[in-house]
Design an enzyme around this catalytic site. Structure first.
Site, PDB file in Angstrom:
ATOM      1  N   HIS A  61       0.841  -1.203   0.000  1.00  0.00           N
ATOM      2  CA  HIS A  61       0.000   0.000   0.000  1.00  0.00           C
ATOM      3  C   HIS A  61       0.871   1.246   0.000  1.00  0.00           C
ATOM      4  O   HIS A  61       2.068   1.171   0.261  1.00  0.00           O
ATOM      5  CB  HIS A  61      -0.889   0.009   1.245  1.00  0.00           C
ATOM      6  N   HIS A 143       5.512   6.498  -0.939  1.00  0.00           N
ATOM      7  CA  HIS A 143       6.305   5.282  -1.134  1.00  0.00           C
ATOM      8  C   HIS A 143       5.485   4.045  -0.817  1.00  0.00           C
ATOM      9  O   HIS A 143       4.525   4.118  -0.053  1.00  0.00           O
ATOM     10  CB  HIS A 143       7.561   5.304  -0.249  1.00  0.00           C
TER      11      HIS A 143
HETATM   12  P1  ATP Z   1       5.064  -2.400  12.125  1.00  0.00           P
HETATM   13  O1  ATP Z   1       4.865  -1.080  12.791  1.00  0.00           O
HETATM   14  O2  ATP Z   1       4.365  -3.534  12.797  1.00  0.00           O
HETATM   15  O3  ATP Z   1       6.473  -2.701  11.833  1.00  0.00           O
HETATM   16  P2  ATP Z   1       3.844  -1.079   9.893  1.00  0.00           P
HETATM   17  O4  ATP Z   1       4.727   0.094  10.147  1.00  0.00           O
HETATM   18  O5  ATP Z   1       3.629  -1.483   8.485  1.00  0.00           O
HETATM   19  O6  ATP Z   1       4.350  -2.344  10.689  1.00  0.00           O
HETATM   20  P3  ATP Z   1       1.871   0.444  11.210  1.00  0.00           P
HETATM   21  O7  ATP Z   1       2.887   0.981  12.163  1.00  0.00           O
HETATM   22  O8  ATP Z   1       0.527   0.119  11.736  1.00  0.00           O
HETATM   23  O9  ATP Z   1       2.410  -0.853  10.510  1.00  0.00           O
HETATM   24  O10 ATP Z   1       1.741   1.509  10.041  1.00  0.00           O
HETATM   25  C1  ATP Z   1       0.774   1.417   9.030  1.00  0.00           C
HETATM   26  C2  ATP Z   1       1.208   2.268   7.868  1.00  0.00           C
HETATM   27  O11 ATP Z   1       1.362   3.623   8.275  1.00  0.00           O
HETATM   28  C3  ATP Z   1       2.561   1.863   7.270  1.00  0.00           C
HETATM   29  O12 ATP Z   1       2.547   2.148   5.886  1.00  0.00           O
HETATM   30  C4  ATP Z   1       3.535   2.783   7.944  1.00  0.00           C
HETATM   31  O13 ATP Z   1       4.672   3.036   7.145  1.00  0.00           O
HETATM   32  C5  ATP Z   1       2.710   4.039   8.102  1.00  0.00           C
HETATM   33  N1  ATP Z   1       3.125   4.783   9.285  1.00  0.00           N
HETATM   34  C6  ATP Z   1       3.351   4.285  10.508  1.00  0.00           C
HETATM   35  N2  ATP Z   1       3.681   5.237  11.380  1.00  0.00           N
HETATM   36  C7  ATP Z   1       3.667   6.397  10.685  1.00  0.00           C
HETATM   37  C8  ATP Z   1       3.928   7.744  11.012  1.00  0.00           C
HETATM   38  N3  ATP Z   1       4.248   8.114  12.248  1.00  0.00           N
HETATM   39  N4  ATP Z   1       3.817   8.659  10.025  1.00  0.00           N
HETATM   40  C9  ATP Z   1       3.470   8.317   8.782  1.00  0.00           C
HETATM   41  N5  ATP Z   1       3.219   7.053   8.398  1.00  0.00           N
HETATM   42  C10 ATP Z   1       3.314   6.103   9.340  1.00  0.00           C
END
Ligand code: ATP
Ligand code: MG
Length: 197
Positions: A61, A143
């Site tokens: 995504h 990205h």
């Molecule tokens: P994990 O945190 O378990 O390693 P993840 O990062 O894919 O996995 P989430 O942290 O739930 O899962 O994030 C969901 C999506 O939002 C991902 O695409 C992640 O890159 C993005 N994301 C997470 N934190 C932020 C943030 N602080 N700012 C912008 N995008 C974010």
């Protein structure tokens, strides 16, 4: 037990009823299978020695806005904000391969981010902020994460073949923490304005 860092830096441990009343949410472009398939194959071809973990095909995504942990009672407000977004459908090409050293992510992106994509993310962020959601101030970095824990950058900074992505809608997605990485579930989609009105 689920640990999440809050913006304040304080560690919160959500248990029982408190975690049940919160949802970890973000808005994203969710690719159709025709887009997800070549995206999924790209890093395997481009980066065989990465040592990284390839993202599941059905997890790929492009995050538009990250809400984090939202009270269940506020989900409807996020959905109402999404419904206010005015943006047009568009098609763009993923042609770039990048690497972030700080989190060892290999990602696909665009040499030139299309203005329509920037506009969509900006419109969504504005609607969410107006509804009282606090988003990060850092600039939108379009990205798609392809590989995690990659030990080194990919040899090439371009995809061997660019991937055309027609964007007709955007989605609200729920993130569930799991042993093998987060799992995502699309909760709802909002269509973008068609080219013919
Ligand atoms: P994990 O945190 O378990 O390693 P993840 O990062 O894919 O996995 P989430 O942290 O739930 O899962 O994030 C969901 C999506 O939002 C991902 O695409 C992640 O890159 C993005 N994301 C997470 N934190 C932020 C943030 N602080 N700012 C912008 N995008 C974010
Ligand atoms: Mg994360």
């Amino acid at each position: 037990v689920r640990r999440r860092w809050r913006p304040s830096g304080a560690l919160r441990i959500f248990t029982g009823s408190e975690s049940a009343s919160r949802r970890r949410l973000f808005f994203a472009l969710w690719p159709a299978a025709e887009v997800a398939a070549p995206l999924h194959a790209a890093p395997v071809a481009a980066h065989p020695g990465s040592g990284g973990r390839v993202m599941r095909r059905d997890s790929l995504h492009l995050t538009l806005a990250f809400l984090g942990d939202v009270m269940a009672a506020r989900v409807a407000d996020a959905e109402a904000a999404a419904a206010k977004v005015t943006a047009s459908a568009f098609t763009f090409d993923l042609d770039r391969l990048g690497y972030w050293k700080h989190n060892r992510i290999v990602w696909a992106g665009c040499a030139a981010v299309p203005p329509a994509l920037t506009a969509l993310a900006a419109s969504l962020a504005q609607a969410l902020r107006a509804a009282g959601f606090q988003l990060e101030d850092r600039a939108f970095a379009a990205h798609v994460t392809l590989l995690r824990n990659a030990v080194c950058p990919p040899a090439a900074s371009a995809l061997a073949e660019s991937i055309r992505w027609p964007v007709m809608d955007f989605a609200l997605v729920e993130s569930h923490a799991g042993a093998g990485g987060s799992r995502y579930a699309v909760r709802r989609r909002w269509p973008l304005r068609g080219p013919r009105g």
